[in-house]
Design an enzyme around this catalytic site. Structure first.
Site, mmCIF file in Angstrom:
data_model
loop_
_atom_site.group_PDB
_atom_site.id
_atom_site.type_symbol
_atom_site.label_atom_id
_atom_site.label_comp_id
_atom_site.label_asym_id
_atom_site.label_seq_id
_atom_site.Cartn_x
_atom_site.Cartn_y
_atom_site.Cartn_z
ATOM 1 N N LYS A 34 0.822 -1.221 0.000
ATOM 2 C CA LYS A 34 0.000 0.000 0.000
ATOM 3 C C LYS A 34 0.849 1.262 0.000
ATOM 4 C CE LYS A 34 -2.230 -1.279 3.733
ATOM 5 N NZ LYS A 34 -1.854 -2.690 3.833
ATOM 6 N N HIS B 244 5.142 0.344 6.110
ATOM 7 C CA HIS B 244 5.081 0.619 4.678
ATOM 8 C C HIS B 244 6.493 0.879 4.172
ATOM 9 C CE1 HIS B 244 0.666 2.168 4.991
ATOM 10 N NE2 HIS B 244 0.785 0.878 5.168
ATOM 11 N N GLN C 38 -3.003 -1.890 7.720
ATOM 12 C CA GLN C 38 -3.486 -3.270 7.785
ATOM 13 C C GLN C 38 -4.408 -3.519 6.582
ATOM 14 O OE1 GLN C 38 -3.731 -1.424 11.072
ATOM 15 N NE2 GLN C 38 -1.588 -1.954 10.959
HETATM 16 P P1 IMP Z 1 -1.753 -6.026 16.149
HETATM 17 O O1 IMP Z 1 -2.317 -5.114 15.124
HETATM 18 O O2 IMP Z 1 -0.326 -5.730 16.489
HETATM 19 O O3 IMP Z 1 -2.626 -6.137 17.351
HETATM 20 O O4 IMP Z 1 -1.718 -7.502 15.497
HETATM 21 C C1 IMP Z 1 -2.902 -8.215 15.178
HETATM 22 C C2 IMP Z 1 -2.733 -9.027 13.907
HETATM 23 O O5 IMP Z 1 -2.623 -8.132 12.803
HETATM 24 C C3 IMP Z 1 -1.473 -9.887 13.868
HETATM 25 O O6 IMP Z 1 -1.760 -11.071 13.136
HETATM 26 C C4 IMP Z 1 -0.481 -9.028 13.109
HETATM 27 O O7 IMP Z 1 0.506 -9.802 12.476
HETATM 28 C C5 IMP Z 1 -1.418 -8.382 12.093
HETATM 29 N N1 IMP Z 1 -0.920 -7.095 11.604
HETATM 30 C C6 IMP Z 1 -0.946 -5.904 12.235
HETATM 31 N N2 IMP Z 1 -0.440 -4.937 11.475
HETATM 32 C C7 IMP Z 1 -0.097 -5.504 10.304
HETATM 33 C C8 IMP Z 1 0.449 -5.002 9.089
HETATM 34 O O8 IMP Z 1 0.725 -3.815 8.904
HETATM 35 N N3 IMP Z 1 0.642 -5.928 8.099
HETATM 36 C C9 IMP Z 1 0.308 -7.235 8.240
HETATM 37 N N4 IMP Z 1 -0.215 -7.744 9.356
HETATM 38 C C10 IMP Z 1 -0.417 -6.890 10.390
#
Ligand code: IMP
Length: 426
Positions: free
Chosen positions: A16, A41, A222
């Site tokens: 992105k 990013h 995300q």
């Molecule tokens: P959190 O956002 O750190 O709470 O993580 C929750 C889930 O979202 C986990 O599986 C992370 O690996 C995934 N995740 C969070 N941010 C990203 C991102 O920017 N890219 C890919 N996966 C993400």
């Protein structure tokens, strides 16, 4: 002009940042609406790769104002570090170029400590940035908003009180050592002094910009399948990464959105736990993932974790198109598929002896799904030089046509390499 929305259409890491960077060329404002420094990013500028976590990707475009919206959660210490890194790369980050919503919530030391505590007792593989606990406190009305940084002394007192409260949970529930509340308060006070000039009522700012016919790019972090409501719960992040998050996370009306672009890789990746129907193992997985020698290989930009990889899941992608009202897809990393003789795309699922064509709402059901693949001929030639669709081998064009036909969205951008100019505008 109005709002263009850029949304991750898979499980994140679709590229992105790179697409926003390209679109930011024509944007007056780039505004982040969700997530925090869990995002990563990577943007390649010349020989340099810069990783952004919290700063909007328009920071590298002169004349572009960058907004951290109210739906974002902000770790002030990490934001200052990121500003310093970007400045070291020769880009000025002044309050004229960056505005932080007073209504965005602050990620506190206690949030990171709780994230680590939850993860150590059977978590979901978070980025450990304190995202879940920060959004929990926001919903529970215990959170601290960025606007509090305008009064650093009172802010420090609130940080101390929060840390002391979390210490009770850390020590009694998780049997972990307490945090140093004085140190937490002092570091956050110092950060508030530095960030104060960046605070803004960003909702009013965006409304003024819309009234002046400015072009706003809403940059999602995300992705659809990590959305707290529509993703593969509980293996999700804690914000709305889908299009609804733009409305609540920036405070803009739905009619201001003129265009929704979904970003999807030509294959699928995800980090952390959770169901992944088209996941691959072995040599092919290693090939798609890369060795980690290049910054664009499939290793987390925030955590460095190797990403899980698999074939393109068109059922999931079509779901993302429908959920977000995606008009256009930006298809990234097409170059990585070069040299594979037969490609697969997933066009349906087998679930408990039945064939289904929709993406199940329940993760437990998704975990039981088996992929139904359609084979497509691959191409041998490298595609890195292509700048027009016609420069691509016919098999690559057929692959793109299959994506369009199955999802119903037009592919308007194709990336064929990490450099800024390795993009095809279809
Ligand atoms: P959190 O956002 O750190 O709470 O993580 C929750 C889930 O979202 C986990 O599986 C992370 O690996 C995934 N995740 C969070 N941010 C990203 C991102 O920017 N890219 C890919 N996966 C993400």
């Amino acid at each position: 002009m109005a709002i263009t929305v850029l949304i991750g259409a898979q499980w994140g890491d679709e590229g992105k940042g790179r697409i926003t960077d390209a679109l930011a060329e024509t944007a007056d404002i780039v505004a982040r609406f969700n997530g925090g420094d869990n995002a990563g990013h990577s943007i390649t500028i010349g020989k340099q790769v810069v990783r952004l976590h919290l700063l909007p990707s328009g920071i590298f475009r002169d004349g572009c104002l960058n907004v951290i919206g109210n739906g974002v959660v902000v770790n002030p210490l990490n934001l200052l570090q990121e500003i310093a890194d970007v400045q070291a790369a020769g880009v000025e980050v002044t309050p004229q170029r960056l505005r932080i919503s007073r209504a965005a919530h602050v990620i506190l030391p206690g949030h990171r400590a709780l994230d680590a505590a939850y993860e150590s007792s059977g978590g979901i593989g978070t980025t450990l940035r304190g995202i879940g606990p920060a959004y929990s406190d926001k919903a529970a009305r215990f959170g601290i908003r960025c606007g509090s940084m305008a009064d650093p002394k009172a802010f420090a007192a609130a940080v101390r009180a929060h840390t002391e409260r979390v210490n009770v949970i850390l020590t009694h529930v998780h049997h972990r050592p307490p945090l140093d509340a004085d140190a937490a308060a002092e570091s956050y006070r110092a950060a508030a002094e530095q960030l104060k000039p960046f605070l803004e009522d960003t909702t009013a700012l965006l409304h003024d910009a819309l009234a002046q016919d400015k072009h706003i790019l809403a940059e999602g972090a995300q992705a659809t399948m990590l959305d707290i409501d529509h993703g593969t719960y509980p293996f999700v992040t804690s914000s709305n990464a889908t299009v609804g998050g733009v409305l609540t996370g920036l405070g803009v009306p739905p009619r201001a959105i003129a265009r929704v672009i979904g970003v999807a890789k030509a294959f699928t990746t995800r980090v952390g736990g959770g169901p992944f129907v088209t996941e691959l193992q072995g040599d092919l997985a290693a090939r798609l993932r890369g060795t980690g020698a290049n910054p664009w290989d499939e290793y987390g930009a925030t955590t460095g974790r190797p990403r899980r990889v698999g074939w393109l899941d068109l059922v999931a992608l079509r779901h993302a198109v429908r959920l977000n009202g995606i008009d256009e897809l930006a298809l990234t990393k097409l170059d990585i598929l070069s040299g594979i003789s037969e490609l697969q795309v997933c066009v349906g699922y087998h679930l408990d002896g039945q064939t289904i064509s929709h993406f199940p709402q329940d993760s437990a059901l998704l975990a039981r799904c088996e992929p139904i693949y359609r084979g497509l001929p691959g191409w041998q030639a490298s595609v890195g030089h292509a700048r027009r669709l016609d420069d691509l081998p016919s098999e690559a064009r057929a692959f793109i046509a299959e994506v369009e036909q199955f999802t119903g969205a037009r592919v308007s951008l194709v990336s064929v390499g990490p450099e800024r100019d390795q993009l095809i505008h279809c």
